[in-house]
Design a protein around this motif. Structure first.
Motif, short mmCIF file in Angstrom:
data_model
loop_
_atom_site.label_atom_id
_atom_site.label_comp_id
_atom_site.label_asym_id
_atom_site.label_seq_id
_atom_site.Cartn_x
_atom_site.Cartn_y
_atom_site.Cartn_z
N PHE A 164 2.96 -1.77 4.16
CA PHE A 164 2.75 -1.45 2.99
C PHE A 164 2.55 0.62 3.35
O PHE A 164 3.63 1.05 2.05
N CYS A 199 7.45 5.16 -4.18
CA CYS A 199 8.07 4.17 -3.68
C CYS A 199 8.64 2.94 -4.43
O CYS A 199 9.55 2.28 -4.35
N PHE A 200 7.56 1.63 -5.70
CA PHE A 200 8.42 0.61 -5.84
C PHE A 200 9.72 0.86 -6.56
O PHE A 200 9.64 0.45 -6.54
N PHE A 257 12.66 0.98 -4.92
CA PHE A 257 13.47 -0.94 -4.72
C PHE A 257 14.16 -0.66 -5.94
O PHE A 257 15.35 -1.40 -6.05
N PHE A 286 12.41 -6.71 -1.53
CA PHE A 286 11.06 -6.35 -1.37
C PHE A 286 11.34 -7.09 0.24
O PHE A 286 11.82 -8.09 0.60
N SER A 344 5.86 -8.48 0.81
CA SER A 344 5.91 -8.41 -0.30
C SER A 344 4.74 -9.04 -1.34
O SER A 344 5.28 -8.45 -2.99
N TRP A 361 3.69 -6.01 -3.66
CA TRP A 361 5.37 -5.24 -4.56
C TRP A 361 5.44 -6.11 -5.56
O TRP A 361 5.69 -6.08 -6.75
N CYS A 362 5.09 -7.74 -4.91
CA CYS A 362 4.79 -8.44 -6.81
C CYS A 362 4.25 -8.29 -7.43
O CYS A 362 4.62 -8.64 -8.81
N ASP A 370 4.99 -5.55 -9.08
CA ASP A 370 6.10 -6.33 -10.36
C ASP A 370 5.10 -7.04 -11.24
O ASP A 370 5.81 -6.26 -12.42
#
Length: 325
Positions: free
Chosen positions: A207, A267-268, A271, A278, A283, A286-287, A290
């Protein structure tokens, strides 16, 4: 060998193209104007996207792509041409089998501040500034959740200062550092016969990668071969939560960010702009962004740890001291 590319997939099919606008004003005024236009047209973007993608790119779009390949100024012209070539760029990114080459054909996407935000705002109107506006509050709620878990994460990470004594700036940074440890409880590798649990430390390293200030940044950029998707890179002292510089690394390209929070935010968005998956190692983090922060509705089945932390986050909460009680 392209060490940083993973086969792309379509994440969102509901984008729309910016309409032509007058070539005048500073770049930030230009971006604000574009954001308002996209927000106003959000309700009809699905129909617009279907009509848009059914058409072949025009000669004008290819000519503007050529201009962007050789010109980085004036900035307002770059912003306008990038907006007007969004359809062509999205199509090429979606169909590419070599991301590094495609990015080299669109250099302004990476080297011009604001272009990732601009493309992201086309896909998700009105959501591009959520992290920057809300992080003071979100970070305090993450810290409050971390205290309830009773996990001795700080000792595992090596942070020397007591978590109850963190300053506001340390909370903003420290909450990001804590996320992989809070969200790795249900994280496992996929696609192999024997699933392997991903530890908080492994997730954290994928990360945000910390390197010491005396390390050669250029040498790291050229030699890194483990992390294939975009990730955040920091120069600083993790023990004291001191960040000197923050970058996003994508396809061996370094993008300087104004802060660690902005680096994670960008960065997010990368994607989605580059239409990448991811990384499974982090993940969950990032989830969380999201599902809980940006609320794009792209993640249909978040893990239990993401849902657990997400249930404690109120985006409308004000960043007051009571959150730390």
């Amino acid at each position: 060998m392209n060490l940083f590319y993973q086969e792309s997939r379509v994440i969102n099919d509901k984008s729309s193209l910016h309409k032509r606008i007058p070539a005048s004003g500073l770049i930030e005024h230009r971006l604000k104007y574009l954001r308002r236009k996209h927000k106003a047209g959000a309700t009809s973007k699905s129909k617009d996207f279907i009509c848009l993608m059914s058409e072949s790119p025009s000669e004008d779009e290819y000519e503007k792509k050529s201009w962007l390949s050789y010109s980085s100024t004036p900035l307002y012209q770059v912003a306008e041409y990038m907006a007007e070539t969004f359809r062509l760029r999205s199509e090429e990114l979606r169909n590419t089998d070599n991301l590094s080459v495609t990015l080299s054909q669109w250099p302004r996407l990476i080297d011009t501040p604001g272009m990732i935000d601009q493309d992201f705002s086309v896909r998700y109107p009105g959501k591009q500034e959520i992290v920057l506006h809300k992080w003071d509050s979100i970070s305090k709620q993450i810290l409050k959740f971390a205290k309830k878990t009773k996990l001795d994460v700080c000792r595992e990470i090596g942070i020397t200062q007591n978590i109850n004594e963190w300053s506001a700036d340390q909370i903003n940074v420290g909450s990001l550092i804590l996320l992989p440890y809070l969200l790795s409880k249900s994280a496992y590798t996929k696609g192999s016969k024997k699933r392997r649990k991903i530890t908080g430390g492994q997730s954290a390293d994928f990360f945000i990668k910390f390197i010491k200030t005396n390390e050669d940044l250029e040498e790291f950029r050229l030699s890194e071969s483990v992390r294939k998707q975009p990730f955040v890179l920091c120069l600083g002292n993790l023990k004291n939560l001191e960040i000197q510089q923050a970058y996003i690394m994508v396809e061996r390209r370094l993008m300087l960010a104004e802060s660690l929070v902005k680096a994670v935010d960008t960065c997010f968005k990368i994607f989605y702009v580059l239409q990448l998956q991811f990384p499974e190692e982090c993940s969950g983090v990032w989830c969380f962004f999201d599902h809980t922060v940006f609320q794009t509705n792209e993640i249909k089945s978040p893990t239990s740890s993401v849902l657990s932390l997400g249930s404690q986050i109120d985006l409308e909460e004000r960043p007051n001291e009571n959150l730390l009680v």
